[in-house]
Design an enzyme around this catalytic site. Sequence first.
Site, PDB file in Angstrom:
ATOM      1  N   GLU A  94      15.286  -2.262  12.870  1.00 21.74           N
ATOM      2  CA  GLU A  94      13.892  -2.010  13.260  1.00 21.74           C
ATOM      3  C   GLU A  94      13.781  -2.198  14.766  1.00 21.74           C
ATOM      4  OE1 GLU A  94      10.430  -3.788  11.087  1.00 21.74           O
ATOM      5  OE2 GLU A  94      10.009  -4.682  13.050  1.00 21.74           O
ATOM      6  N   TYR A  96       4.550   0.573  14.486  1.00 19.49           N
ATOM      7  CA  TYR A  96       3.375   1.344  14.895  1.00 19.49           C
ATOM      8  C   TYR A  96       2.338   0.330  15.338  1.00 19.49           C
ATOM      9  CZ  TYR A  96      -0.541   4.665  14.136  1.00 19.49           C
ATOM     10  OH  TYR A  96      -1.636   5.479  14.267  1.00 19.49           O
ATOM     11  N   ARG A 154      -1.454  -0.831   5.471  1.00 20.23           N
ATOM     12  CA  ARG A 154      -2.844  -0.991   5.905  1.00 20.23           C
ATOM     13  C   ARG A 154      -2.883  -1.423   7.359  1.00 20.23           C
ATOM     14  NH1 ARG A 154      -6.295  -6.073   4.106  1.00 20.23           N
ATOM     15  NH2 ARG A 154      -4.881  -6.944   5.653  1.00 20.23           N
ATOM     16  N   GLY A 155      -2.095  -2.439   7.728  1.00 20.72           N
ATOM     17  CA  GLY A 155      -2.192  -3.056   9.055  1.00 20.72           C
ATOM     18  C   GLY A 155      -2.984  -4.343   8.959  1.00 20.72           C
ATOM     19  N   ALA A 178      -3.371  -0.126   1.584  1.00 21.80           N
ATOM     20  CA  ALA A 178      -2.212   0.766   1.713  1.00 21.80           C
ATOM     21  C   ALA A 178      -2.094   1.721   0.530  1.00 21.80           C
ATOM     22  CB  ALA A 178      -0.935  -0.066   1.847  1.00 21.80           C
ATOM     23  N   HIS A 227       1.658 -12.006   0.334  1.00 22.30           N
ATOM     24  CA  HIS A 227       0.895 -11.668   1.543  1.00 22.30           C
ATOM     25  C   HIS A 227      -0.028 -12.837   1.847  1.00 22.30           C
ATOM     26  CE1 HIS A 227      -2.333  -9.679   3.949  1.00 22.30           C
ATOM     27  NE2 HIS A 227      -1.281  -9.095   4.496  1.00 22.30           N
ATOM     28  N   LYS A 254      16.851  -6.117  21.095  1.00 20.64           N
ATOM     29  CA  LYS A 254      17.850  -6.887  21.858  1.00 20.64           C
ATOM     30  C   LYS A 254      19.262  -6.561  21.364  1.00 20.64           C
ATOM     31  CE  LYS A 254      14.715 -10.642  22.838  1.00 20.64           C
ATOM     32  NZ  LYS A 254      14.274 -11.992  22.583  1.00 20.64           N
TER      33      LYS A 254
HETATM   34  P1  FAD Z   1      -1.985  -3.779   1.560  1.00 20.02           P
HETATM   35  O1  FAD Z   1      -0.941  -3.390   0.607  1.00 20.02           O
HETATM   36  O2  FAD Z   1      -3.231  -2.946   1.631  1.00 20.02           O
HETATM   37  O3  FAD Z   1      -2.367  -5.303   1.246  1.00 20.02           O
HETATM   38  C1  FAD Z   1      -3.192  -6.060   2.134  1.00 20.02           C
HETATM   39  C2  FAD Z   1      -3.830  -7.210   1.359  1.00 20.02           C
HETATM   40  O4  FAD Z   1      -4.808  -6.702   0.468  1.00 20.02           O
HETATM   41  C3  FAD Z   1      -2.854  -8.003   0.472  1.00 20.02           C
HETATM   42  O5  FAD Z   1      -3.289  -9.332   0.442  1.00 20.02           O
HETATM   43  C4  FAD Z   1      -2.977  -7.341  -0.892  1.00 20.02           C
HETATM   44  O6  FAD Z   1      -2.662  -8.233  -1.955  1.00 20.02           O
HETATM   45  C5  FAD Z   1      -4.453  -6.945  -0.896  1.00 20.02           C
HETATM   46  N1  FAD Z   1      -4.692  -5.690  -1.591  1.00 20.02           N
HETATM   47  C6  FAD Z   1      -3.915  -4.577  -1.616  1.00 20.02           C
HETATM   48  N2  FAD Z   1      -4.494  -3.601  -2.346  1.00 20.02           N
HETATM   49  C7  FAD Z   1      -5.675  -4.114  -2.778  1.00 20.02           C
HETATM   50  C8  FAD Z   1      -6.741  -3.589  -3.576  1.00 20.02           C
HETATM   51  N3  FAD Z   1      -6.692  -2.337  -4.050  1.00 20.02           N
HETATM   52  N4  FAD Z   1      -7.815  -4.389  -3.814  1.00 20.02           N
HETATM   53  C9  FAD Z   1      -7.873  -5.659  -3.316  1.00 20.02           C
HETATM   54  N5  FAD Z   1      -6.895  -6.197  -2.569  1.00 20.02           N
HETATM   55  C10 FAD Z   1      -5.816  -5.425  -2.297  1.00 20.02           C
HETATM   56  N6  FAD Z   1       1.744  -3.945  10.953  1.00 20.02           N
HETATM   57  C11 FAD Z   1       1.503  -3.080  11.978  1.00 20.02           C
HETATM   58  O7  FAD Z   1       0.380  -3.042  12.516  1.00 20.02           O
HETATM   59  N7  FAD Z   1       2.474  -2.238  12.445  1.00 20.02           N
HETATM   60  C12 FAD Z   1       3.727  -2.210  11.900  1.00 20.02           C
HETATM   61  O8  FAD Z   1       4.577  -1.439  12.336  1.00 20.02           O
HETATM   62  C13 FAD Z   1       4.014  -3.105  10.822  1.00 20.02           C
HETATM   63  N8  FAD Z   1       5.235  -3.113  10.231  1.00 20.02           N
HETATM   64  C14 FAD Z   1       5.465  -3.925   9.142  1.00 20.02           C
HETATM   65  C15 FAD Z   1       6.699  -3.845   8.490  1.00 20.02           C
HETATM   66  C16 FAD Z   1       6.954  -4.628   7.355  1.00 20.02           C
HETATM   67  C17 FAD Z   1       8.289  -4.522   6.662  1.00 20.02           C
HETATM   68  C18 FAD Z   1       5.939  -5.489   6.876  1.00 20.02           C
HETATM   69  C19 FAD Z   1       6.203  -6.361   5.663  1.00 20.02           C
HETATM   70  C20 FAD Z   1       4.710  -5.587   7.523  1.00 20.02           C
HETATM   71  C21 FAD Z   1       4.454  -4.802   8.657  1.00 20.02           C
HETATM   72  N9  FAD Z   1       3.217  -4.827   9.309  1.00 20.02           N
HETATM   73  C22 FAD Z   1       2.963  -3.968  10.366  1.00 20.02           C
HETATM   74  C23 FAD Z   1       2.188  -5.791   8.928  1.00 20.02           C
HETATM   75  C24 FAD Z   1       1.211  -5.238   7.851  1.00 20.02           C
HETATM   76  O9  FAD Z   1       0.433  -4.224   8.416  1.00 20.02           O
HETATM   77  C25 FAD Z   1       0.331  -6.421   7.410  1.00 20.02           C
HETATM   78  O10 FAD Z   1       1.093  -7.329   6.663  1.00 20.02           O
HETATM   79  C26 FAD Z   1      -0.964  -6.081   6.709  1.00 20.02           C
HETATM   80  O11 FAD Z   1      -1.778  -7.246   6.684  1.00 20.02           O
HETATM   81  C27 FAD Z   1      -0.815  -5.622   5.267  1.00 20.02           C
HETATM   82  O12 FAD Z   1      -0.340  -4.342   5.170  1.00 20.02           O
HETATM   83  P2  FAD Z   1      -0.005  -3.735   3.707  1.00 20.02           P
HETATM   84  O13 FAD Z   1       0.300  -2.319   3.868  1.00 20.02           O
HETATM   85  O14 FAD Z   1       0.943  -4.595   2.984  1.00 20.02           O
HETATM   86  O15 FAD Z   1      -1.474  -3.890   3.049  1.00 20.02           O
END
Ligand code: FAD
Length: 288
Positions: A16, A48, A106-107, A123, A148, A271
């Site tokens: 990454e 991103y 989601r972010g 997401a 999370h 790095k």
């Molecule tokens: P989701 O899957 O939407 O989950 C977010 C929260 O909401 C969780 O607590 C989940 O349990 C809950 N949830 C999910 N769906 C629902 C629903 N339908 N109803 C109620 N609750 C729900 N961030 C960046 O900005 N840029 C990056 O490039 C980036 N890269 C990452 C790479 C990896 C491998 C990981 C693990 C994380 C990365 N992140 C990045 C961070 C990520 O954006 C955050 O962890 C964010 O808070 C959650 O994203 P998610 O897609 O998992 O969200």
Amino acid sequence: MKITEVLYSRMSFSFEVFPPKTDAGMEKLRTALQHFYAYKPDFISCTYGAGGSNAGRNVEVCQAIKEDGQTEVMTHFTCIGNTREKITSELQHYVSLGIENILAMRGDLPAGWEGTRGDFSYADGLIRYIEKEFPDFCIAAACYPEKHILAPSFAADIAHLRSKQDNGAEFLCSQLCHDVEAYKAFIYRIREAGITVPVVLGVMPALDKDAIIRMTVSNGCSIPAELAAIIGKYGEDPEEFKKAGIEYTIEQIFRFMEAGIDGLHLYTLNKWEDVETILDGSGIRKDI
Ligand code: FAD
């Protein structure tokens, strides 16, 4: 090529990187990429900027990797603060560059935000949209071996993870996890919950005391006793900490591979020198 083609044939190995803010940083990253290619990674992913900040540089990095033609690229993508129209045009741009793999998330919500201020709340909705409108993308989703940080319970988080799979996620990329037993328990739980897609483990190298504590704690992950001992012993000496941290990271890679993982994704922090030390120590040697 879709990353799943590798994941369903053997363990994947990948890096990454993050998009630098400056032209000088971009030059350095281009040098780093040349070093990373020598290890023949299956893919390199590029983060991103939350809410689309620095998104132009993300595209520049993805395009550079694609044009170098040495490995596959996966872009990260988030939906916070993003309208359907803007998402559509950004995804069309990735497609026009030949990018086939996307980690759809989601972010993190910035402080004070109630929701995403965009057209998708989580997401799973973004993943459903990409699957429907851009069916040629291979879609990955984020997962959290220690839950999370904001999820009300592990069970709820796993149910949401299942929803990401059911809406089109073809594999999962994990948050950093130092605890091998916690990772194994997580895999057991998600398989019990009917999540069948491959899981790529994210490894954050322990190179800097403050950074590793910040990244681990801010994501709600645990610091195992062995890592805590390194922090305690070498915390005031950055050079010695890095040496011990690299040794620890190499051992962690061995432990996780022994436990059985579908893929190893190393957070390089751009790095290349430290990454080379870790990979050479792990026996993941480049072709000379
Ligand atoms: P989701 O899957 O939407 O989950 C977010 C929260 O909401 C969780 O607590 C989940 O349990 C809950 N949830 C999910 N769906 C629902 C629903 N339908 N109803 C109620 N609750 C729900 N961030 C960046 O900005 N840029 C990056 O490039 C980036 N890269 C990452 C790479 C990896 C491998 C990981 C693990 C994380 C990365 N992140 C990045 C961070 C990520 O954006 C955050 O962890 C964010 O808070 C959650 O994203 P998610 O897609 O998992 O969200």
